[in-house]
Motif scaffolding. Sequence first.
Motif, PDB file in Angstrom:
ATOM      1  N   TYR A   2       1.763  -2.870  10.638  1.00 42.02           N
ATOM      2  CA  TYR A   2       2.423  -3.232   9.395  1.00 42.02           C
ATOM      3  C   TYR A   2       3.932  -3.339   9.631  1.00 42.02           C
ATOM      4  N   CYS A  68       3.154  10.726   2.061  1.00 42.93           N
ATOM      5  CA  CYS A  68       2.750   9.830   3.144  1.00 42.93           C
ATOM      6  C   CYS A  68       1.327   9.299   2.919  1.00 42.93           C
ATOM      7  N   GLU A  72       0.329   5.464   2.664  1.00 43.82           N
ATOM      8  CA  GLU A  72      -0.631   4.816   3.575  1.00 43.82           C
ATOM      9  C   GLU A  72      -1.789   4.187   2.792  1.00 43.82           C
ATOM     10  N   TRP A  99       6.085  11.247   8.641  1.00 43.54           N
ATOM     11  CA  TRP A  99       5.804   9.806   8.713  1.00 43.54           C
ATOM     12  C   TRP A  99       5.452   9.407  10.142  1.00 43.54           C
ATOM     13  N   GLN A 102       1.985  10.677  11.032  1.00 46.94           N
ATOM     14  CA  GLN A 102       0.858   9.987  10.371  1.00 46.94           C
ATOM     15  C   GLN A 102       0.851   8.484  10.655  1.00 46.94           C
ATOM     16  N   MET A 103       2.029   7.871  10.757  1.00 45.02           N
ATOM     17  CA  MET A 103       2.089   6.407  10.796  1.00 45.02           C
ATOM     18  C   MET A 103       2.538   5.837  12.146  1.00 45.02           C
ATOM     19  N   LYS A 106       1.214   2.702  13.973  1.00 46.28           N
ATOM     20  CA  LYS A 106       0.562   1.798  13.007  1.00 46.28           C
ATOM     21  C   LYS A 106       1.566   0.865  12.353  1.00 46.28           C
ATOM     22  N   VAL A 107       2.870   1.137  12.547  1.00 45.43           N
ATOM     23  CA  VAL A 107       3.899   0.355  11.840  1.00 45.43           C
ATOM     24  C   VAL A 107       4.993  -0.146  12.773  1.00 45.43           C
TER      25      VAL A 107
END
Length: 191
Positions: A2, A68, A72, A99, A102-103, A106-107
Amino acid sequence: MYNVVFVLGPPGSGKGTICSKIQQNLGYVHLSAGDLLRAERERAGSQFGALIENHIKNGSIVPVEITCSLLENAMIASKDANGFLIDGFPRNEDNLEGWKKQMGGKVNEQFVLFLSCPVDVCIDRCLHRGQGRTDDNVESLKKRVETYNQQTFPIIELFEKVGMVREVNSERPVTEVYDDVVKVFATANQK
Ligand SMILES: Nc1ncnc2c1ncn2[C@@H]1O[C@H](COP(=O)(O)OP(=O)(O)OP(=O)(O)O)[C@@H](O)[C@H]1O
Ligand SMILES: O=c1ccn([C@@H]2O[C@H](COP(=O)(O)O)[C@@H](O)[C@H]2O)c(=O)[nH]1
Ligand SMILES: [Mg+2]
């Protein structure tokens, strides 16, 4: 992956106003962390309603796992977007660490849009916003500004050190602010 743009600035600096215009015109999806928390606060059966309201009234920061996960889930629900405007997050070091945990992976974090505006102007805007927010009062605003100065501004400085910050002066009329913001996006998306 993303595409993500973090949008930060003091309370009332115009983050929501500018993000909704970018969403309309540039195909990014606007996700306000504060709006997601307010929706969770109102959701029947939420176990976090009282905790969220307590933090909002006191201008303090909700545990990152809650914020978060809301972000998400909202991203997953709009997975075909060109990118996401994450408005009002990360607000402190713990938010940033949570962040990443967890992310991370993915980003693609494109840049941080920093809307800068003097605090007295921001407070006046919030007091005249007329949305009935439980934190748009003098007492809560004092605490929100303190949290911004002590915890959020240092995060902007951290991003600045790694060259990610694009600052736009948002004390000016919305159309002027937006014109400069569009230029920032055009430059970023050229690359
Ligand atoms: N450039 C501007 N000039 C004058 N008023 C503005 C400007 N930008 C936003 N406003 C007004 O100021 C108020 C706060 O704007 P907005 O809700 O976009 O700020 P925000 O940064 O999202 O605030 P918060 O952090 O409290 O959510 C609104 O009433 C909005 O219409
Ligand atoms: O990441 C976040 C975002 C917001 N909060 C809490 O919500 C209020 C209101 O946020 P706005 O961005 O002004 O809508 C904020 O003062 C915090 O209490 C949060 O904890 N974490
Ligand atoms: Mg807002």
